[in-house]
Design an enzyme around this catalytic site. Sequence first.
Site, PDB file in Angstrom:
ATOM      1  N   HIS A  18       0.835  -1.203   0.000  1.00  0.00           N
ATOM      2  CA  HIS A  18       0.000   0.000   0.000  1.00  0.00           C
ATOM      3  C   HIS A  18       0.868   1.251   0.000  1.00  0.00           C
ATOM      4  O   HIS A  18       2.084   1.178   0.173  1.00  0.00           O
ATOM      5  CB  HIS A  18      -0.930   0.017   1.222  1.00  0.00           C
TER       6      HIS A  18
ATOM      7  N   LYS B 299      -0.339   4.484   4.648  1.00  0.00           N
ATOM      8  CA  LYS B 299      -1.227   3.464   5.221  1.00  0.00           C
ATOM      9  C   LYS B 299      -0.851   3.197   6.672  1.00  0.00           C
ATOM     10  O   LYS B 299       0.310   2.922   6.983  1.00  0.00           O
ATOM     11  CB  LYS B 299      -1.102   2.174   4.400  1.00  0.00           C
TER      12      LYS B 299
END
Length: 257
Positions: free
Chosen positions: A148, A152
């Site tokens: 990600h 994140k």
Amino acid sequence: MAVEIAVTGANGRMGREVLGIAVDRQAVEVAFAVNRSPVDEPIAGVEIESADRFEDLLAARSPDAVVDFTGPASSTAYAAHCADHSVAFVTGTTGFDEADQTALADASEQTALLHATNFSRGIAALRRAVTQAVEALPGYDIEVTETHHNGKRDAPSGTANTLIDDIEGVRTDIDDRVHGRVGEAPRSSGEIGVHARRAGDIAGEHEVLLAGNNETVSLCHRAGDRSIFAIGAIDAAEWLAEQPPGRYDFFDVIDDT
């Protein structure tokens, strides 16, 4: 009649995506949007209110559903308010602990509530494919890798944890989640490897690798843009607005639309 939705965390990555998709969808109207910190400019043409006014706005504007991508503490508080006002609640928030899950369950006794760690239809298909593959390949080693963007917060991601839950639901011999490896770390029986990567502005990538019997199977999903999650969340809000009180998941939406 258009479905009226409210949006929490309006200035977050997902809040902005949800508002952008919602204002362009003919069957949806935005009743209001809130954010914990002040937002001076409208987002997608929507004025952003203070999150402190959330319950008052629920009472005054009576949306059909709330779409929430915030954090566990705020999400459970929003869910309780929605329960008190019989407003459907859709949340993609991750990181809930056991007490938070209990709070969501309590709210679902009074209103329709849907929690999903991912609102991508592709991820839903991946989950089903992974379950079938794990059932068909007993005893194979399994590794889960997710990637990600660098902002994140939770690691592993909620989606990765959901995939692991699905796998453990089939493979009762797996009882040890090993997060990365360092030094001497030969694989042990009952282990599932879990790897979280954070870099750049990657919307989301998930891979499940199964290896054994001189072969490997890799099942993966890559999100090109986080708008796919917003589209799914709004699909869920439209569907959930017509449901009776209870706890729902994204499979309920997909299988009925």
